[in-house]
Design a protein around this motif. Structure first.
Motif, mmCIF file in Angstrom:
data_model
loop_
_atom_site.group_PDB
_atom_site.id
_atom_site.type_symbol
_atom_site.label_atom_id
_atom_site.label_comp_id
_atom_site.label_asym_id
_atom_site.label_seq_id
_atom_site.Cartn_x
_atom_site.Cartn_y
_atom_site.Cartn_z
ATOM 1 N N ASN A 99 31.844 46.212 43.129
ATOM 2 C CA ASN A 99 32.370 45.170 42.238
ATOM 3 C C ASN A 99 31.358 44.040 42.000
ATOM 4 N N TRP A 106 25.064 49.676 40.182
ATOM 5 C CA TRP A 106 26.499 49.956 40.082
ATOM 6 C C TRP A 106 26.773 51.436 39.786
ATOM 7 N N GLY A 250 39.799 46.295 48.877
ATOM 8 C CA GLY A 250 40.563 46.907 47.783
ATOM 9 C C GLY A 250 41.745 47.678 48.322
ATOM 10 N N GLY A 251 41.517 48.374 49.434
ATOM 11 C CA GLY A 251 42.545 49.275 49.953
ATOM 12 C C GLY A 251 43.714 48.560 50.596
ATOM 13 N N THR A 254 45.682 44.755 47.882
ATOM 14 C CA THR A 254 46.174 44.789 46.508
ATOM 15 C C THR A 254 47.495 45.559 46.394
ATOM 16 N N PRO A 296 48.344 41.815 40.613
ATOM 17 C CA PRO A 296 47.914 41.414 41.966
ATOM 18 C C PRO A 296 46.495 40.842 41.990
ATOM 19 N N VAL A 297 45.567 41.422 41.225
ATOM 20 C CA VAL A 297 44.222 40.815 41.138
ATOM 21 C C VAL A 297 44.325 39.753 40.047
ATOM 22 N N PRO A 300 39.626 37.557 38.512
ATOM 23 C CA PRO A 300 38.260 37.602 39.041
ATOM 24 C C PRO A 300 37.273 36.910 38.093
ATOM 25 N N PHE A 353 44.599 46.701 36.229
ATOM 26 C CA PHE A 353 43.573 47.389 37.015
ATOM 27 C C PHE A 353 42.180 47.048 36.491
ATOM 28 N N GLY A 354 42.101 46.012 35.676
ATOM 29 C CA GLY A 354 40.810 45.592 35.144
ATOM 30 C C GLY A 354 40.475 46.342 33.865
ATOM 31 N N MET A 357 33.447 48.171 32.914
ATOM 32 C CA MET A 357 32.785 48.985 33.946
ATOM 33 C C MET A 357 33.410 48.846 35.344
ATOM 34 N N ARG A 359 36.530 48.573 36.111
ATOM 35 C CA ARG A 359 37.947 48.987 36.209
ATOM 36 C C ARG A 359 38.174 49.699 37.542
ATOM 37 N N ALA A 366 46.447 53.645 44.428
ATOM 38 C CA ALA A 366 47.393 52.523 44.463
ATOM 39 C C ALA A 366 48.748 52.964 43.937
HETATM 40 C C1 HEM Z 1 47.879 47.766 43.004
HETATM 41 C C2 HEM Z 1 46.704 47.926 43.566
HETATM 42 C C3 HEM Z 1 45.398 47.558 42.939
HETATM 43 C C4 HEM Z 1 45.133 46.714 41.899
HETATM 44 C C5 HEM Z 1 46.113 45.919 41.052
HETATM 45 C C6 HEM Z 1 43.687 46.726 41.720
HETATM 46 C C7 HEM Z 1 43.038 46.001 40.737
HETATM 47 C C8 HEM Z 1 41.678 45.997 40.541
HETATM 48 C C9 HEM Z 1 40.999 45.261 39.512
HETATM 49 C C10 HEM Z 1 41.665 44.315 38.527
HETATM 50 C C11 HEM Z 1 39.683 45.531 39.613
HETATM 51 C C12 HEM Z 1 38.577 44.959 38.723
HETATM 52 C C13 HEM Z 1 38.071 43.661 39.268
HETATM 53 C C14 HEM Z 1 37.134 42.973 38.293
HETATM 54 O O1 HEM Z 1 37.349 43.048 37.074
HETATM 55 O O2 HEM Z 1 36.195 42.313 38.769
HETATM 56 C C15 HEM Z 1 39.510 46.451 40.701
HETATM 57 C C16 HEM Z 1 38.307 46.965 41.114
HETATM 58 C C17 HEM Z 1 38.172 47.799 42.189
HETATM 59 N N1 HEM Z 1 39.183 48.322 42.987
HETATM 60 FE FE1 HEM Z 1 41.156 48.029 42.750
HETATM 61 N N2 HEM Z 1 43.125 47.549 42.646
HETATM 62 C C18 HEM Z 1 44.130 48.091 43.405
HETATM 63 C C19 HEM Z 1 43.986 48.992 44.441
HETATM 64 C C20 HEM Z 1 42.809 49.497 44.881
HETATM 65 C C21 HEM Z 1 42.644 50.460 45.929
HETATM 66 C C22 HEM Z 1 43.812 51.101 46.709
HETATM 67 C C23 HEM Z 1 41.309 50.683 46.078
HETATM 68 C C24 HEM Z 1 40.579 51.616 47.007
HETATM 69 C C25 HEM Z 1 40.869 51.896 48.213
HETATM 70 C C26 HEM Z 1 40.625 49.870 45.108
HETATM 71 C C27 HEM Z 1 39.266 49.811 44.944
HETATM 72 C C28 HEM Z 1 38.621 49.111 43.948
HETATM 73 C C29 HEM Z 1 37.169 49.120 43.760
HETATM 74 C C30 HEM Z 1 36.151 49.888 44.602
HETATM 75 C C31 HEM Z 1 36.899 48.293 42.667
HETATM 76 C C32 HEM Z 1 35.528 47.960 42.071
HETATM 77 C C33 HEM Z 1 35.189 48.940 40.977
HETATM 78 C C34 HEM Z 1 33.836 48.684 40.342
HETATM 79 O O3 HEM Z 1 33.268 47.599 40.499
HETATM 80 O O4 HEM Z 1 33.342 49.600 39.690
HETATM 81 N N3 HEM Z 1 41.557 49.171 44.398
HETATM 82 N N4 HEM Z 1 40.750 46.728 41.256
#
Ligand code: HEM
Length: 417
Positions: A99, A106, A250-251, A254, A296-297, A300, A353-354, A357, A359, A366
């Motif tokens: 992230n 990336w 993340g795990g 959220t 939830p997020v 950012p 979920f964003g 890139m 996302r 989740a």
């Molecule tokens: C309801 C649950 C979740 C929500 C609402 C959520 C939401 C988000 C959002 C909004 C982003 C983008 C952040 C940005 O724009 O800077 C993101 C990125 C990310 N999330 Fe989730 N997330 C959730 C669950 C999870 C889970 C369970 C994992 C893994 C175990 C995870 C791993 C990641 C990772 C690795 C990124 C970075 C992706 C990147 O930079 O390419 N997330 N998440």
């Protein structure tokens, strides 16, 4: 409330705005509705100064403008000063990888992770997840009391995350607890520094397990990190820790926040709860609506790579901007009756979920954990009652919009065994 301040000549629409304040946690839908209406591209002087993008189209455009904005984080090797990253203020010198990285770094890491979180891989974890859901409910089912946070929505994603890594399940809370606190405490709160220091244990355990996986690889993420290659080179110790920190953060927090918010909502709206009991096939669609509604997020950050003009909005190089996903997801230009939960809202173009890139790589996981947790509660304690006076919100919802305590009571039932 977000109120106008004396205009700063260089920035349009200055407002008093602190996304980590108690007022924000209590009133954010109203604050964002007012900003979208009167000052959608606002400037706040707090935390060194940053823009706030509140309208859907602006948030989406910035999230997708990867050549102009970054969430990469740098640490000055001499002063230790942390710059950039995807939180305001920057959370720690450790990057969340991928992230808080940019191309080309990336791409390599993201490709590496995508395989681990594909729909097929996630589906293969469903039965084990269901078993843990039932075990957690078994622990409380005869008592008639549960703290949904402590007893359920926190441990379940903790177990799943430990299994993905390949750590023993017993480690879950020593890892999850400091991550949870770092996310919900304000940086000036008592306990923040201690939570930060407690992450040392996590880093030390990552190092130990990586050594172990180099000697004897298994089928888990630690083995992939220890023995895999990104862009033709093995991952060094620091990057392994930073990827691990991201997966942990993340795990564990959220999905916890999404499910806890949903359980509070269903407790307060028995007609919605009954509908999900009567029409369980609606749950995947309702899940998207809860992601939209609670986002939830929360919001950012991105950082302008150079002077940027985006649809008439000027950013100076280095300007920081909050992408208020929680506001974008309630923009009336995109969502009909955005302040209402509609369980069958379809289509639902939320960006909870964003977008672009970064996302979420874990979105399939989740959704699966959420569905299993909600199904477990609705089938085994369907008439639960939230104990409103025991509810406790996060001190700050600026990073993640969640709860510390969600106590409830229900008619005791039988263990499944
Ligand atoms: C309801 C649950 C979740 C929500 C609402 C959520 C939401 C988000 C959002 C909004 C982003 C983008 C952040 C940005 O724009 O800077 C993101 C990125 C990310 N999330 Fe989730 N997330 C959730 C669950 C999870 C889970 C369970 C994992 C893994 C175990 C995870 C791993 C990641 C990772 C690795 C990124 C970075 C992706 C990147 O930079 O390419 N997330 N998440």
């Amino acid at each position: 409330m977000a109120s106008r301040t004396i205009p700063d000549a260089s920035k349009q629409c200055p407002v008093t705005f602190d996304h980590h304040s108690r007022d924000h946690a209590d009133n954010y839908p109203k604050i964002y509705a007012e900003l979208r209406e009167t000052c959608p591209r606002a400037w706040s002087a707090s935390y060194g100064g940053h823009w706030i993008a509140t309208r859907y189209q602006d948030v989406l455009a910035i999230a997708q403008a990867k050549d102009s904005f970054t969430s990469d984080k740098t640490v000055d090797p001499v002063t230790g000063e942390v710059r950039g990253g995807n939180t305001i203020p920057s959370l720690s010198p450790y990057r969340l990888l991928p992230n808080e990285s940019d191309s080309p770094e990336w791409e390599g890491i993201r490709t590496f992770l995508n395989r681990r979180f594909s729909p097929k891989t996630v589906e293969a974890r469903r039965i084990q997840t269901r078993t843990w859901v039932n075990e957690l409910i078994d622990r409380v089912i005869e008592t008639g009391h549960i703290d949904f946070l402590e007893d359920f929505t926190n441990p379940l994603p903790g177990y799943v995350t430990m299994e993905i890594f390949g750590f023993p399940l017993s480690d879950w809370n020593r890892f999850a607890d400091p991550a949870h606190r770092l996310i919900y405490l304000r940086q000036d709160d008592e306990g923040f520094a201690e939570a930060f220091a407690n992450l040392d244990y996590f880093r030390q355990r990552v190092d130990e397990e990586i050594e172990d996986r180099r000697r004897s690889p298994r089928d888990d993420m630690l083995s992939m990190l220890a023995n895999g290659e990104v862009d033709g080179a093995p991952l060094d110790r620091k990057r392994i820790q930073e990827i691990s920190w991201q997966i942990l953060a993340g795990g564990v927090d959220t999905t916890t926040a999404l499910t806890a918010n949903t359980l509070v909502h269903l407790g307060r709206h028995p007609e919605h709860r009954q509908r999900l009991i009567d029409e369980p096939e609606l749950l995947p669609i309702a899940c998207e609506e809860f992601v939209r509604y609670f986002s939830p997020v929360h919001g950012p950050a991105r950082n302008a790579k150079a002077d940027v003009d985006l649809d008439g909005w000027h950013f100076d190089k280095g300007d920081r901007v909050t992408l208020a996903y929680s506001s974008a997801n309630r923009d009336p230009e995109v969502f009909e009756d955005p302040e209402e939960v509609k369980l069958d809202r379809f289509p639902n173009r939320h960006i909870g979920f964003g977008a672009g890139m970064h996302r979420c790589v874990g979105n399939n996981l989740a959704r699966m954990m959420f569905q299993e947790m909600i199904t477990g509660v609705l089938s085994r304690m369907p008439e639960y009652r939230i104990i409103e006076e025991g509810l406790r919100r996060y001190n700050s919802i600026g990073n993640i919009n969640g709860w510390i305590h969600v106590p409830a009571e229900f008619t005791p039932g039988r263990k499944l065994g």
